[in-house]
Motif scaffolding. Structure first.
Motif, PDB file in Angstrom:
ATOM      1  N   GLY A 149      76.162  59.865  64.793  1.00  0.00           N
ATOM      2  CA  GLY A 149      77.446  59.189  64.926  1.00  0.00           C
ATOM      3  C   GLY A 149      77.393  57.941  65.788  1.00  0.00           C
ATOM      4  N   ALA A 150      76.341  57.797  66.594  1.00  0.00           N
ATOM      5  CA  ALA A 150      76.218  56.629  67.470  1.00  0.00           C
ATOM      6  C   ALA A 150      75.912  55.379  66.642  1.00  0.00           C
ATOM      7  N   HIS A 151      76.420  54.243  67.093  1.00  0.00           N
ATOM      8  CA  HIS A 151      76.165  52.968  66.430  1.00  0.00           C
ATOM      9  C   HIS A 151      75.060  52.231  67.164  1.00  0.00           C
ATOM     10  N   LEU A 152      74.133  51.663  66.409  1.00  0.00           N
ATOM     11  CA  LEU A 152      73.000  50.934  66.950  1.00  0.00           C
ATOM     12  C   LEU A 152      72.906  49.558  66.316  1.00  0.00           C
ATOM     13  N   LEU A 153      72.316  48.628  67.041  1.00  0.00           N
ATOM     14  CA  LEU A 153      71.995  47.318  66.499  1.00  0.00           C
ATOM     15  C   LEU A 153      70.497  47.132  66.706  1.00  0.00           C
ATOM     16  N   ARG A 154      69.756  47.024  65.616  1.00  0.00           N
ATOM     17  CA  ARG A 154      68.315  46.805  65.733  1.00  0.00           C
ATOM     18  C   ARG A 154      68.101  45.330  66.051  1.00  0.00           C
ATOM     19  N   GLU A 155      67.562  45.045  67.219  1.00  0.00           N
ATOM     20  CA  GLU A 155      67.358  43.666  67.646  1.00  0.00           C
ATOM     21  C   GLU A 155      66.014  43.125  67.189  1.00  0.00           C
ATOM     22  N   GLU A 156      64.950  43.874  67.416  1.00  0.00           N
ATOM     23  CA  GLU A 156      63.631  43.382  67.028  1.00  0.00           C
ATOM     24  C   GLU A 156      62.630  44.514  66.875  1.00  0.00           C
ATOM     25  N   GLY A 157      61.540  44.193  66.228  1.00  0.00           N
ATOM     26  CA  GLY A 157      60.454  45.133  65.995  1.00  0.00           C
ATOM     27  C   GLY A 157      59.648  44.636  64.815  1.00  0.00           C
ATOM     28  N   HIS A 158      58.339  44.730  64.938  1.00  0.00           N
ATOM     29  CA  HIS A 158      57.456  44.234  63.878  1.00  0.00           C
ATOM     30  C   HIS A 158      56.328  45.219  63.648  1.00  0.00           C
ATOM     31  N   GLY A 159      55.987  45.444  62.386  1.00  0.00           N
ATOM     32  CA  GLY A 159      54.879  46.335  62.056  1.00  0.00           C
ATOM     33  C   GLY A 159      55.070  47.721  62.636  1.00  0.00           C
ATOM     34  N   ARG A 160      54.025  48.228  63.284  1.00  0.00           N
ATOM     35  CA  ARG A 160      54.078  49.567  63.859  1.00  0.00           C
ATOM     36  C   ARG A 160      54.303  49.533  65.368  1.00  0.00           C
ATOM     37  N   GLY A 161      54.787  48.383  65.871  1.00  0.00           N
ATOM     38  CA  GLY A 161      55.059  48.245  67.302  1.00  0.00           C
ATOM     39  C   GLY A 161      56.408  48.821  67.666  1.00  0.00           C
ATOM     40  N   PRO A 162      56.803  48.645  68.921  1.00  0.00           N
ATOM     41  CA  PRO A 162      58.089  49.167  69.384  1.00  0.00           C
ATOM     42  C   PRO A 162      59.273  48.561  68.643  1.00  0.00           C
ATOM     43  N   VAL A 163      60.347  49.327  68.569  1.00  0.00           N
ATOM     44  CA  VAL A 163      61.597  48.882  67.957  1.00  0.00           C
ATOM     45  C   VAL A 163      62.613  48.752  69.090  1.00  0.00           C
TER      46      VAL A 163
END
Length: 82
Positions: A40-54
């Motif tokens: 139910g929580a809302h998230l905004l994905r800011e950055e992340g590339h490949g298999r690195g951190p999100v």
């Protein structure tokens, strides 16, 4: 209009989403819950590339999640951050 569920790791940068479920054990659920990442929580994905951190924005906090952890968080894309 909302899209089909996908993992947070698969979500594109800049996208808003609602957490649908977490595919993990009690330790992961407790850890994510402490960060406010619950169904139910809302998230905004800011950055992340490949298999690195999100990097996500959740309840005003900027959080970096490992790729493996992000792949266990099932989300549904929403039209805006809420």
């Amino acid at each position: 209009m909302e899209s089909h569920p996908c993992s947070l790791a698969e979500l594109e940068n800049g996208a808003s989403a609602r957490v649908e479920s977490v595919q993990g054990g009690q330790v992961l659920l407790k850890r994510l819950g402490a960060m406010g990442i619950i169904p139910g929580a809302h998230l905004l994905r800011e950055e992340g590339h490949g298999r690195g951190p999100v990097v996500v924005l959740a309840k005003g906090a900027r959080l970096a999640l490992g790729h493996g952890m992000a792949s266990k968080i099932m989300v549904k894309k929403t039209s805006r951050h809420g």
